[in-house]
Design an enzyme around this catalytic site. Structure first.
Site, PDB file in Angstrom:
ATOM      1  N   HIS A  17       0.831  -1.206   0.000  1.00  0.00           N
ATOM      2  CA  HIS A  17       0.000   0.000   0.000  1.00  0.00           C
ATOM      3  C   HIS A  17       0.867   1.258   0.000  1.00  0.00           C
ATOM      4  O   HIS A  17       0.684   2.158  -0.837  1.00  0.00           O
ATOM      5  CB  HIS A  17      -0.911  -0.005   1.229  1.00  0.00           C
ATOM      6  CG  HIS A  17      -1.805   1.178   1.326  1.00  0.00           C
ATOM      7  ND1 HIS A  17      -3.093   1.190   0.837  1.00  0.00           N
ATOM      8  CD2 HIS A  17      -1.603   2.419   1.855  1.00  0.00           C
ATOM      9  CE1 HIS A  17      -3.635   2.376   1.046  1.00  0.00           C
ATOM     10  NE2 HIS A  17      -2.750   3.137   1.670  1.00  0.00           N
ATOM     11  N   GLU A  18       1.794   1.328   0.943  1.00  0.00           N
ATOM     12  CA  GLU A  18       2.643   2.514   1.040  1.00  0.00           C
ATOM     13  C   GLU A  18       3.576   2.634  -0.161  1.00  0.00           C
ATOM     14  O   GLU A  18       3.932   3.739  -0.576  1.00  0.00           O
ATOM     15  CB  GLU A  18       3.451   2.483   2.339  1.00  0.00           C
ATOM     16  CG  GLU A  18       2.600   2.522   3.601  1.00  0.00           C
ATOM     17  CD  GLU A  18       1.685   3.746   3.653  1.00  0.00           C
ATOM     18  OE1 GLU A  18       2.074   4.804   3.132  1.00  0.00           O
ATOM     19  OE2 GLU A  18       0.575   3.627   4.206  1.00  0.00           O
ATOM     20  N   HIS A  21       1.884   4.669  -2.846  1.00  0.00           N
ATOM     21  CA  HIS A  21       2.023   6.114  -2.626  1.00  0.00           C
ATOM     22  C   HIS A  21       3.446   6.575  -2.965  1.00  0.00           C
ATOM     23  O   HIS A  21       3.643   7.603  -3.616  1.00  0.00           O
ATOM     24  CB  HIS A  21       1.726   6.456  -1.161  1.00  0.00           C
ATOM     25  CG  HIS A  21       0.311   6.223  -0.749  1.00  0.00           C
ATOM     26  ND1 HIS A  21      -0.767   6.665  -1.484  1.00  0.00           N
ATOM     27  CD2 HIS A  21      -0.211   5.615   0.347  1.00  0.00           C
ATOM     28  CE1 HIS A  21      -1.889   6.327  -0.866  1.00  0.00           C
ATOM     29  NE2 HIS A  21      -1.575   5.689   0.238  1.00  0.00           N
TER      30      HIS A  21
END
Length: 352
Positions: A17-18, A21
């Site tokens: 997920h990170e 980003h």
């Protein structure tokens, strides 16, 4: 062992997920100050170029700290200095990566299958009352039940179970056309099989042989179905169909994964069952993160769209610190709620 596996699954999904980003921020030219896995005080830190990479001690969450994300910054590479569509891509990239991770797991998992059940009727049990010119027929493929789309075969039992009356609104595909069967009574009835009385619907469904396209289709529809289950779960929660006691947080999910692994008869079965759960969790994380709640990615997307619209109207920039205050308060509330859910999970384990 399975508890460790569950923790690793969470760690990988948070990292993915990170990473979404992080990669989109870097590709967009945004300055990333820190890329962290987990929360709390740092166990390990290493600065490479302009970014600090860290591992923190509390095994929950993680973050990609971008310049100017929650405060004003004069740096031209700050997050808030970018055009709105670049910021939107960065914000949704984390959820997109989780969804793609779940989809990839399903593709790998389904590639080992010999075939897939289809919601298409192939035959009826002798004496089944549901087969008629006005009712169901061989070749009918369930399209929707009570307004909810049937994506995959397992949707049939799930949607039948949600209706407690036994009277349904069916839409089936028959000879390429949609046929509506409204107020259709459909319940398990008694059949005598090998001298024993069993309750069944009396309907048999087809099995479709595996193809490459079929694997991709089944994986995609299963991922969409997982996302739909999040919506149904939230609706049930807010309408009171289920209570907070039935919610599970990280501790509860780890317990479920552990139970699933221990219940499997072989290591291969355990790996397959846990992989399926991992895909479900990945898609759930993607959908939940896009809810318009402060501190979540969806909350940031909501504020981005609203502030962009307001700034277009008033022709003046809104100080991002005010949004930062809201997300900060939202984070406190989310952490408190998470603590409550974790407490409930622990109590369940102790009582059990």
């Amino acid at each position: 062992m399975y508890i460790i596996v569950a923790i690793l699954i969470f760690g990988v999904l948070i990292f993915v997920h990170e990473l979404g980003h992080f990669l989109t921020a870097k590709l967009s030219g945004v300055k990333v100050n820190e890329f962290a896995l987990c929360m709390g005080p740092a166990i390990f830190k290493k600065t490479v170029g302009e970014t600090t990479y860290s591992l923190r001690c509390i095994p929950i969450g993680g973050y990609c700290a971008m310049e100017g994300e929650d405060e004003d910054s004069t740096d031209p590479r700050a997050f808030t200095a970018q055009v709105w569509w670049k910021r939107l891509i960065i914000l949704v990239a984390g959820a997109a990566m989780n969804f793609l991770a779940g989809l990839l797991i399903l593709v790998i998992l389904f590639s080992t299958a010999a075939g897939f059940y289809s919601p298409e009727i192939t035959e009826f049990q002798e004496g089944c009352p549901y087969e008629s010119a006005e009712g169901l027929q061989v070749g009918d493929k369930f399209h929707s039940i009570d307004g909810e789309r049937v994506y995959i075969y397992s949707d049939l039992s799930m949607l039948w179970a949600r209706n407690k009356t036994g009277v349904y609104d069916f839409v089936v595909i028959r000879d390429g056309e949609k046929v509506q069967l409204n107020d259709f009574t459909f319940k398990r009835i008694d059949y005598v099989i090998d001298g024993e009385t069993v309750q069944r619907y009396g309907v048999t469904f087809s099995v479709v042989p595996k193809t490459f396209g079929g694997v991709l289709r089944e994986a995609w529809l299963s991922a969409i179905d997982f996302a739909r289950l999040v919506r149904l779960g939230l609706v049930d929660l807010f309408t009171g169909v289920v209570g907070l006691d039935e919610m599970s947080g990280p501790v509860g999910i780890v317990s479920v994964i552990s139970q699933t692994g221990n219940a499997a008869e072989t290591v291969g079965q355990a790996a397959g069952d846990i992989a399926y759960l991992a895909a479900f969790i990945a898609v759930n994380l993607a959908v939940m993160n896009l809810l318009p709640i402060p501190a979540l990615d969806g909350g940031r997307v909501f504020f981005l769209l609203v502030t962009t619209l307001i700034e277009k109207i008033i022709r003046r920039r809104i100080d991002p610190k005010y949004e930062g205050y809201i997300h900060g308060a939202g984070m406190v509330i989310l952490l408190a709620f998470m603590a409550f859910v974790v407490y409930k999970d622990i109590v369940k384990l102790i009582v059990r």
